[in-house]
Design a protein around this motif. Sequence first.
Motif, PDB file in Angstrom:
ATOM      1  N   GLN A   1       0.852  -1.192   0.000  1.00  0.00           N
ATOM      2  CA  GLN A   1       0.000   0.000   0.000  1.00  0.00           C
ATOM      3  C   GLN A   1       0.884   1.237   0.000  1.00  0.00           C
ATOM      4  OE1 GLN A   1      -2.313   0.739   3.623  1.00  0.00           O
ATOM      5  NE2 GLN A   1      -4.105   1.151   2.360  1.00  0.00           N
ATOM      6  N   MET A   2       0.469   2.259  -0.765  1.00  0.00           N
ATOM      7  CA  MET A   2       1.150   3.548  -0.727  1.00  0.00           C
ATOM      8  C   MET A   2       0.103   4.644  -0.916  1.00  0.00           C
ATOM      9  SD  MET A   2       4.438   5.011  -2.837  1.00  0.00           S
ATOM     10  CE  MET A   2       3.664   5.124  -4.471  1.00  0.00           C
ATOM     11  N   HIS A   3       0.238   5.700  -0.118  1.00  0.00           N
ATOM     12  CA  HIS A   3      -0.758   6.770  -0.161  1.00  0.00           C
ATOM     13  C   HIS A   3      -0.080   8.120  -0.127  1.00  0.00           C
ATOM     14  CE1 HIS A   3      -4.683   8.643   0.440  1.00  0.00           C
ATOM     15  NE2 HIS A   3      -4.170   9.354   1.424  1.00  0.00           N
ATOM     16  N   PHE A   4      -0.500   9.011  -1.042  1.00  0.00           N
ATOM     17  CA  PHE A   4      -0.081  10.403  -1.018  1.00  0.00           C
ATOM     18  C   PHE A   4      -1.205  11.224  -0.389  1.00  0.00           C
ATOM     19  CE2 PHE A   4       2.930  10.361  -5.001  1.00  0.00           C
ATOM     20  CZ  PHE A   4       3.772   9.500  -4.332  1.00  0.00           C
ATOM     21  N   GLY A   5      -0.896  11.875   0.742  1.00  0.00           N
ATOM     22  CA  GLY A   5      -1.894  12.686   1.419  1.00  0.00           C
ATOM     23  C   GLY A   5      -1.407  14.119   1.557  1.00  0.00           C
ATOM     24  N   GLY A   6      -2.299  14.974   2.053  1.00  0.00           N
ATOM     25  CA  GLY A   6      -1.934  16.387   2.097  1.00  0.00           C
ATOM     26  C   GLY A   6      -2.604  17.151   3.212  1.00  0.00           C
ATOM     27  N   GLY A   7      -2.614  18.464   3.040  1.00  0.00           N
ATOM     28  CA  GLY A   7      -2.308  19.263   1.883  1.00  0.00           C
ATOM     29  C   GLY A   7      -2.998  18.848   0.582  1.00  0.00           C
ATOM     30  N   THR A   8      -2.374  19.299  -0.495  1.00  0.00           N
ATOM     31  CA  THR A   8      -2.871  19.010  -1.834  1.00  0.00           C
ATOM     32  C   THR A   8      -1.753  18.351  -2.627  1.00  0.00           C
ATOM     33  OG1 THR A   8      -4.262  21.001  -1.716  1.00  0.00           O
ATOM     34  CG2 THR A   8      -3.928  20.019  -3.886  1.00  0.00           C
ATOM     35  N   PRO A   9      -1.688  17.021  -2.685  1.00  0.00           N
ATOM     36  CA  PRO A   9      -0.620  16.359  -3.439  1.00  0.00           C
ATOM     37  C   PRO A   9      -0.516  16.835  -4.885  1.00  0.00           C
ATOM     38  CG  PRO A   9      -1.725  14.772  -2.046  1.00  0.00           C
ATOM     39  CD  PRO A   9      -2.504  16.049  -1.938  1.00  0.00           C
TER      40      PRO A   9
ATOM     41  N   THR B   1      -8.979   0.252   5.693  1.00  0.00           N
ATOM     42  CA  THR B   1      -8.136  -0.424   4.723  1.00  0.00           C
ATOM     43  C   THR B   1      -8.280  -1.929   4.857  1.00  0.00           C
ATOM     44  OG1 THR B   1      -5.841  -0.769   4.017  1.00  0.00           O
ATOM     45  CG2 THR B   1      -6.193  -0.307   6.344  1.00  0.00           C
ATOM     46  N   THR B   2      -7.925  -2.633   3.798  1.00  0.00           N
ATOM     47  CA  THR B   2      -7.916  -4.097   3.826  1.00  0.00           C
ATOM     48  C   THR B   2      -6.516  -4.628   4.137  1.00  0.00           C
ATOM     49  OG1 THR B   2      -7.455  -4.199   1.447  1.00  0.00           O
ATOM     50  CG2 THR B   2      -9.767  -4.184   2.110  1.00  0.00           C
ATOM     51  N   LYS B   3      -5.546  -3.735   4.280  1.00  0.00           N
ATOM     52  CA  LYS B   3      -4.145  -4.138   4.424  1.00  0.00           C
ATOM     53  C   LYS B   3      -3.739  -4.252   5.889  1.00  0.00           C
ATOM     54  CE  LYS B   3      -3.880  -3.865  -0.058  1.00  0.00           C
ATOM     55  NZ  LYS B   3      -3.875  -5.083  -0.885  1.00  0.00           N
ATOM     56  N   LYS B   4      -4.432  -5.077   6.617  1.00  0.00           N
ATOM     57  CA  LYS B   4      -4.132  -5.262   8.031  1.00  0.00           C
ATOM     58  C   LYS B   4      -2.803  -5.997   8.198  1.00  0.00           C
ATOM     59  CE  LYS B   4      -6.073  -7.122  12.318  1.00  0.00           C
ATOM     60  NZ  LYS B   4      -7.215  -7.807  12.949  1.00  0.00           N
ATOM     61  N   GLY B   5      -2.037  -5.556   9.189  1.00  0.00           N
ATOM     62  CA  GLY B   5      -0.813  -6.270   9.529  1.00  0.00           C
ATOM     63  C   GLY B   5       0.448  -5.701   8.931  1.00  0.00           C
ATOM     64  N   ALA B   6       0.336  -4.797   7.950  1.00  0.00           N
ATOM     65  CA  ALA B   6       1.532  -4.198   7.368  1.00  0.00           C
ATOM     66  C   ALA B   6       2.070  -3.107   8.283  1.00  0.00           C
ATOM     67  CB  ALA B   6       1.210  -3.618   5.989  1.00  0.00           C
ATOM     68  N   ASP B   7       3.376  -2.920   8.265  1.00  0.00           N
ATOM     69  CA  ASP B   7       3.983  -1.803   8.982  1.00  0.00           C
ATOM     70  C   ASP B   7       3.752  -0.525   8.183  1.00  0.00           C
ATOM     71  OD1 ASP B   7       4.995  -3.227  11.122  1.00  0.00           O
ATOM     72  OD2 ASP B   7       6.957  -3.551  10.201  1.00  0.00           O
ATOM     73  N   LEU B   8       3.236   0.500   8.842  1.00  0.00           N
ATOM     74  CA  LEU B   8       3.019   1.787   8.193  1.00  0.00           C
ATOM     75  C   LEU B   8       4.243   2.674   8.430  1.00  0.00           C
ATOM     76  CD1 LEU B   8       1.248   3.956   6.796  1.00  0.00           C
ATOM     77  CD2 LEU B   8       0.250   4.448   9.035  1.00  0.00           C
ATOM     78  N   ILE B   9       4.867   3.103   7.343  1.00  0.00           N
ATOM     79  CA  ILE B   9       6.013   4.003   7.423  1.00  0.00           C
ATOM     80  C   ILE B   9       5.554   5.381   6.972  1.00  0.00           C
ATOM     81  CG2 ILE B   9       8.387   4.428   6.708  1.00  0.00           C
ATOM     82  CD1 ILE B   9       8.073   1.809   8.203  1.00  0.00           C
ATOM     83  N   GLY B  10       5.599   6.349   7.877  1.00  0.00           N
ATOM     84  CA  GLY B  10       5.204   7.712   7.544  1.00  0.00           C
ATOM     85  C   GLY B  10       6.412   8.530   7.124  1.00  0.00           C
ATOM     86  N   VAL B  11       6.333   9.146   5.955  1.00  0.00           N
ATOM     87  CA  VAL B  11       7.449   9.927   5.414  1.00  0.00           C
ATOM     88  C   VAL B  11       6.977  11.355   5.177  1.00  0.00           C
ATOM     89  CG1 VAL B  11       9.209  10.075   3.612  1.00  0.00           C
ATOM     90  CG2 VAL B  11       8.287   7.838   4.267  1.00  0.00           C
ATOM     91  N   GLY B  12       7.784  12.317   5.614  1.00  0.00           N
ATOM     92  CA  GLY B  12       7.439  13.711   5.395  1.00  0.00           C
ATOM     93  C   GLY B  12       7.024  14.406   6.679  1.00  0.00           C
ATOM     94  N   LEU B  13       6.871  15.706   6.561  1.00  0.00           N
ATOM     95  CA  LEU B  13       6.481  16.546   7.687  1.00  0.00           C
ATOM     96  C   LEU B  13       5.225  16.004   8.369  1.00  0.00           C
ATOM     97  CD1 LEU B  13       7.429  19.419   8.808  1.00  0.00           C
ATOM     98  CD2 LEU B  13       5.470  20.310   7.526  1.00  0.00           C
ATOM     99  N   THR B  14       5.271  15.837   9.662  1.00  0.00           N
ATOM    100  CA  THR B  14       4.165  15.441  10.557  1.00  0.00           C
ATOM    101  C   THR B  14       3.587  14.059  10.288  1.00  0.00           C
ATOM    102  OG1 THR B  14       2.197  16.332  11.692  1.00  0.00           O
ATOM    103  CG2 THR B  14       2.149  16.387   9.299  1.00  0.00           C
ATOM    104  N   SER B  15       4.194  13.271   9.404  1.00  0.00           N
ATOM    105  CA  SER B  15       3.687  11.941   9.088  1.00  0.00           C
ATOM    106  C   SER B  15       3.765  11.012  10.299  1.00  0.00           C
ATOM    107  CB  SER B  15       4.464  11.319   7.926  1.00  0.00           C
ATOM    108  OG  SER B  15       4.147  11.938   6.712  1.00  0.00           O
ATOM    109  N   ILE B  16       2.821  10.079  10.346  1.00  0.00           N
ATOM    110  CA  ILE B  16       2.756   9.118  11.446  1.00  0.00           C
ATOM    111  C   ILE B  16       2.967   7.714  10.919  1.00  0.00           C
ATOM    112  CG2 ILE B  16       1.288   8.110  13.250  1.00  0.00           C
ATOM    113  CD1 ILE B  16      -0.102  10.808  13.480  1.00  0.00           C
TER     114      ILE B  16
END
Length: 451
Positions: free
Chosen positions: A101-109, A309-324
């Motif tokens: 899974q990969m997601h671009f969030g914002g702000g306005t990507p 999400t359906t992607k249970k169990g994956a490690d979520l890596i937050g990249v960028g300002l204020t990402s979790i």
Amino acid sequence: MRDYKAFARYCKAGPRYTSYPTAVEFSPTFSYEEYLSALKNSEKELSLYFHLPFCRSACYFCGCNVIYTAKEEKKTRYLHYLFKELELLSGIINTQRRVVQMHFGGGTPTFFSAVELGDLIAKIKSVFAHFDTKAELSCEIDPRFLNEDQVQILAQNGFNRISFGVQDFDERVQRAVHRIQPFKLTKAALELVRGAGIASVNIDLIYGLPYQSLESFRQTLEKALLLDPDRLAIFNYAHVPWLKKNMRKLDENTLPSPEVKLEILEFCEKFLSQNGYKMIGMDHFAKEDDALFKALQNNTLHRNFQGYTTKKGADLIGVGLTSIGEGERHYAQNFKDMRSYEECLDRGVLPLERGVFLSEDDRLRKAVIMALMANFRLDIGQIEREFGIVFKDYFREALEDLREYEKFFSLDGGVLRVNETGILLIRNIAMCFDAYLKNIDAEKKVFSKTV
């Protein structure tokens, strides 16, 4: 017909439970060493989140961490530091792990140009080379900032889910929240995306905004369905002006009452169910052939900072300002302040500001709360087996608190099932199992209202 005045008495401040413990409990005492250890010692699949924080102007309802700018050089500089963060991560975690899974969030990507988006995607794929062939790649889009070149870049790089910010089609509401977005503009943007072969489209709406009524929101929903989205996210507006200064520009006298908000939510449930959509979790709706609905049917739906999400169990890596980011035993959040974010990366360290290491009690309560929030049910026997507890003893106090809501759920065969009415109060029900709420000063404004 529900008695909304009586029902509204359950309106209280409470978390949305995109995490447990909630972000209120994140602390600088979560050490950098703990974070590195968590990143290095996991071999789970990966979910990547990239925060692209820039917006041209403020939407007064917005609760996101954004930076308002028209300067192109700010975006160029930010990408430079995103690339630095990716390089650091590549030396810490096993980047051969599969990305699901990969997601671009914002702000306005899509405030970033097609070339900038292409450069970012190329950099990501040079670091994380193993994307699953069925990976969910998604991007949030403001239809006011979208062109064909951007859409083509996303499509060519395998993005298969797009989420459009709409909020409301009523012109009076749009003027009040400082976001003018005609229906024709949104329709054209959606057609552009589908024309490029991106099949799955979500539309975000918000109820609880200034001047909204049941009738006005009905018209917005009817217009939204003309666009035939695969999913709708219909959020309860979180009015937190003590946290977000832009919200202070809203006239609180124009906000709909809790009773009206409940009427709107109930109407959404009924109207959408009559038009081929099913309620997914607290605030999402999807067509019956959608992966989210199938996950709900199988009790495998999961909730995190990106929603459901359906992607249970994956490690979520937050990249960028204020990402979790999220792992099995931790949450970690990057700096919210750009200067601090950049200074860390210039020193060659990840920009960790705060986080939390989950205790065994945290992990247990997280499992309970997330099961309720995602699937509206709790298999008590499964919890007992997984954590080695006697549920009625461990959660004696929580079960006592739950008595206030006993007409909103059933308990049969060791499975707690929230009923149709109780879904409207799922945050309240989950709160009964939250060990931290009792330590929060009731007079201190922390959370938005549940209704």
